[in-house]
Design a protein around this motif. Structure first.
Motif, mmCIF file in Angstrom:
data_model
loop_
_atom_site.group_PDB
_atom_site.id
_atom_site.type_symbol
_atom_site.label_atom_id
_atom_site.label_comp_id
_atom_site.label_asym_id
_atom_site.label_seq_id
_atom_site.Cartn_x
_atom_site.Cartn_y
_atom_site.Cartn_z
ATOM 1 N N GLN A 285 -56.476 14.206 0.515
ATOM 2 C CA GLN A 285 -55.868 14.247 1.614
ATOM 3 C C GLN A 285 -55.483 13.054 1.950
ATOM 4 O OE1 GLN A 285 -54.651 16.352 3.872
ATOM 5 N NE2 GLN A 285 -53.654 14.730 5.566
ATOM 6 N N SER A 286 -56.731 12.187 1.645
ATOM 7 C CA SER A 286 -56.302 10.558 1.221
ATOM 8 C C SER A 286 -55.506 10.065 0.886
ATOM 9 C CB SER A 286 -57.646 10.432 0.868
ATOM 10 O OG SER A 286 -59.309 10.392 -0.288
ATOM 11 N N LEU A 287 -55.451 10.841 -0.623
ATOM 12 C CA LEU A 287 -53.984 10.264 -1.368
ATOM 13 C C LEU A 287 -52.990 10.625 -0.970
ATOM 14 C CD1 LEU A 287 -53.584 9.504 -4.368
ATOM 15 C CD2 LEU A 287 -53.689 11.683 -5.169
ATOM 16 N N ALA A 288 -52.996 11.763 -0.322
ATOM 17 C CA ALA A 288 -51.260 11.994 0.691
ATOM 18 C C ALA A 288 -51.352 10.873 1.796
ATOM 19 C CB ALA A 288 -50.891 13.117 1.110
ATOM 20 N N ASP A 289 -52.244 10.598 2.344
ATOM 21 C CA ASP A 289 -52.028 9.414 3.520
ATOM 22 C C ASP A 289 -51.873 8.103 3.050
ATOM 23 O OD1 ASP A 289 -52.558 11.858 5.003
ATOM 24 O OD2 ASP A 289 -55.209 10.995 5.269
ATOM 25 N N THR A 290 -52.644 7.732 1.540
ATOM 26 C CA THR A 290 -52.340 6.761 1.316
ATOM 27 C C THR A 290 -51.052 6.670 0.961
ATOM 28 O OG1 THR A 290 -54.791 6.650 0.019
ATOM 29 C CG2 THR A 290 -53.436 4.895 -1.159
ATOM 30 N N HIS A 291 -50.380 7.658 0.263
ATOM 31 C CA HIS A 291 -49.004 7.997 -0.562
ATOM 32 C C HIS A 291 -48.289 7.362 0.340
ATOM 33 C CE1 HIS A 291 -45.764 8.262 -3.485
ATOM 34 N NE2 HIS A 291 -45.459 9.231 -2.543
ATOM 35 N N LEU A 292 -48.047 8.183 1.718
ATOM 36 C CA LEU A 292 -47.286 7.737 2.722
ATOM 37 C C LEU A 292 -47.567 6.535 3.350
ATOM 38 C CD1 LEU A 292 -45.471 8.837 4.539
ATOM 39 C CD2 LEU A 292 -47.622 10.075 6.301
ATOM 40 N N SER A 293 -48.706 5.816 3.854
ATOM 41 C CA SER A 293 -48.440 4.730 3.835
ATOM 42 C C SER A 293 -47.843 3.410 3.028
ATOM 43 C CB SER A 293 -50.382 3.951 4.135
ATOM 44 O OG SER A 293 -51.064 4.387 2.790
ATOM 45 N N SER A 295 -45.572 3.869 1.091
ATOM 46 C CA SER A 295 -43.797 4.081 1.031
ATOM 47 C C SER A 295 -43.592 3.866 2.587
ATOM 48 C CB SER A 295 -43.763 5.953 1.113
ATOM 49 O OG SER A 295 -44.135 6.429 2.025
ATOM 50 N N LEU A 296 -44.529 3.379 3.367
ATOM 51 C CA LEU A 296 -44.014 3.290 4.688
ATOM 52 C C LEU A 296 -43.728 1.522 4.425
ATOM 53 C CD1 LEU A 296 -45.321 5.400 7.582
ATOM 54 C CD2 LEU A 296 -43.217 4.690 6.605
ATOM 55 N N GLU A 297 -44.816 1.236 4.168
ATOM 56 C CA GLU A 297 -44.999 -0.632 3.307
ATOM 57 C C GLU A 297 -43.775 -0.561 2.290
ATOM 58 O OE1 GLU A 297 -49.279 -1.375 1.433
ATOM 59 O OE2 GLU A 297 -49.556 -0.646 3.726
ATOM 60 N N LYS A 298 -43.703 -0.053 1.543
ATOM 61 C CA LYS A 298 -42.868 -0.025 0.737
ATOM 62 C C LYS A 298 -41.410 -0.968 1.674
ATOM 63 C CE LYS A 298 -41.079 1.268 -4.283
ATOM 64 N NZ LYS A 298 -40.443 2.342 -4.888
ATOM 65 N N GLU A 299 -40.943 0.503 1.760
ATOM 66 C CA GLU A 299 -40.053 0.202 2.976
ATOM 67 C C GLU A 299 -39.474 -0.781 4.119
ATOM 68 O OE1 GLU A 299 -39.424 4.296 4.833
ATOM 69 O OE2 GLU A 299 -38.807 5.476 3.417
ATOM 70 N N ILE A 304 -37.715 -5.867 4.638
ATOM 71 C CA ILE A 304 -37.870 -7.517 5.124
ATOM 72 C C ILE A 304 -36.591 -8.300 3.964
ATOM 73 C CG2 ILE A 304 -39.261 -9.254 5.435
ATOM 74 C CD1 ILE A 304 -41.583 -7.697 6.141
ATOM 75 N N VAL A 305 -36.921 -7.630 3.046
ATOM 76 C CA VAL A 305 -35.762 -8.539 2.371
ATOM 77 C C VAL A 305 -34.874 -8.584 2.279
ATOM 78 C CG1 VAL A 305 -35.575 -8.507 -0.791
ATOM 79 C CG2 VAL A 305 -38.144 -7.942 0.057
ATOM 80 N N LEU A 306 -34.141 -7.335 2.392
ATOM 81 C CA LEU A 306 -33.111 -7.511 3.184
ATOM 82 C C LEU A 306 -32.350 -8.310 3.913
ATOM 83 C CD1 LEU A 306 -32.183 -3.372 2.708
ATOM 84 C CD2 LEU A 306 -30.941 -5.761 0.949
#
Length: 399
Positions: A285-293, A295-299, A304-306
């Motif tokens: 669960q913590s790994l899924a939450d980390t992956h979601l966060s 991906s959100l930070e990556k988006e 911001i780069v665009l």
């Protein structure tokens, strides 16, 4: 009088030393006896908190570990009583994979004495009591810091104690760490009655021997050789059957104890497995939450780069536009001056009158003045606005 007082002091000191030596010897002897009784009892039944042999052994071990233990000095200079757990948790902290931290974190065990009793039960179930005692004795400086002179833990008997406790590693103990045995309010009382021996006097021994002789003589007179042979064979057969029965009973008890031990081990492993599964689910669960966060930070970072790239392009277009405007301004300045030169002179209307020679002369003078002014403006603009043309063609001078 002074010599008499000194003599009494020496006598008391010697008596105290002898009593301390007797106490040490008695505790170690009783400890050996209690270990032997535990080994004998373990062949027939499982050792737990309700076993009187175990209760007596724990009391003896507490007395040995608390023998001449120093008190804890307070801020006011007084010494408060200290439990052997304070020594064990300090001296045994270097034992690999020790259970000290888990005992310190137990909720139902609060007092120092209760933690010491819980430690004894845990290390007995782990079959590592002798290992802990040996590790504590190797740290002699720490042991001397906690015990006074004459203590069992500071003597040579402590090594024999550790060797004696090795035999307990063959016993499978089963304890409950939430029972009354772990309660620190109950004092440790040693029961010496199982270890006392009954000594007969010489008169009683001789009377018993005479009675046995008379019984044997009367039996021999009334019996025949055949009856004695049959009785001997029957006795031997009965003894063989009794020994076989005892052997089978011992094997059955050992199998029963092994069965109980394996069942307890399976229960423990199932509990560990369920705990590991729950921990694995929490980690997933913590790994899924980390992956979601992530991906959100990556988006957000891509957005911001665009945005920064768009701003950079707009800044570059603005710079290019300003450069083009400056170039167009510099190119338009000479054409402006030329347009001024090509502009015709002022046309004066005749207003219905005929041109006279004086009027023509006035118009010619005005035209010459206008042309002269436009020529002067052209020269000044060429000198101020276009220095590059002068540098590129130094030989050409305006006419």
């Amino acid at each position: 009088m002074a010599s008499l007082g000194v003599g009494l002091h020496l006598i008391r000191k010697r008596g105290a030393g002898r009593s301390a030596a007797v106490e040490r010897r008695n505790l170690l002897t009783v400890c050996r006896f209690s270990v032997k009784t535990l080994l004998d009892r373990s062949c027939f039944e499982t050792i737990d908190d309700s076993s009187p042999e175990f209760v007596n052994f724990v009391s003896i071990l507490e007395h040995i570990l608390s023998h001449r233990l120093k008190g804890q000095t307070t801020w006011f200079g007084y010494e408060s009583p200290r439990s052997f757990w304070d020594y064990i948790k300090t001296a045994c902290s270097k034992v690999p994979h020790n259970c000290i931290r888990s005992i310190e974190s137990m909720e139902n065990v609060r007092s120092s004495r209760a933690k010491g009793r819980a430690w004894i039960r845990v290390v007995l179930m782990e079959k590592r009591l002798s290992e802990y005692i040996s590790s504590a004795l190797r740290d002699f400086k720490m042991t001397r810091r906690f015990y006074e002179d004459g203590a069992i833990m500071l003597g040579e008997e402590a090594g024999l104690l550790a060797d004696t406790l090795i035999g307990l590693n063959t016993i499978d103990f089963s304890f409950c760490l939430k029972g009354e045995g772990v309660d620190g309010s109950c004092p440790a009382v040693i029961d010496y009655t199982p270890y006392l021996k009954f000594t007969q006097s010489a008169d009683s021994i001789s009377s018993d021997e005479e009675e046995m002789r008379t019984m044997g003589s009367s039996g021999s007179e009334s019996s025949t050789p055949d009856k004695m042979a049959t009785a001997a064979s029957i006795f031997t057969e009965q003894s063989n059957l009794v020994t076989k029965c005892k052997r089978f009973e011992q094997k059955y008890r050992m199998a029963l104890e092994q069965k109980g031990y394996l069942e307890e081990l399976v229960r423990l492993r199932e509990a560990q497995l369920s705990e590991a599964v729950s921990h694995n689910k929490a980690l997933q669960q913590s790994l899924a939450d980390t992956h979601l966060s992530h991906s959100l930070e990556k988006e957000q970072l891509e957005y911001i780069v665009l945005e920064l790239q768009d701003q950079l392009k707009s800044f570059q277009s603005l710079e290019q536009l300003s450069a083009d405007m400056s170039l167009s301004q510099t190119s338009l300045e000479p054409s402006h001056t030329l347009s001024l030169e090509a502009r015709p002179g002022p046309h004066w209307p005749h207003q219905g009158k005929e041109e006279t020679p004086s009027l023509r002369g006035l118009c010619g003078s005005l035209t010459s003045v206008a042309s002269y002014k436009s020529l002067a403006i052209l020269k000044s603009s060429e000198c101020l606005a276009s220095p590059a043309t002068e540098i590129s063609s130094p030989g050409v001078t305006p006419s």
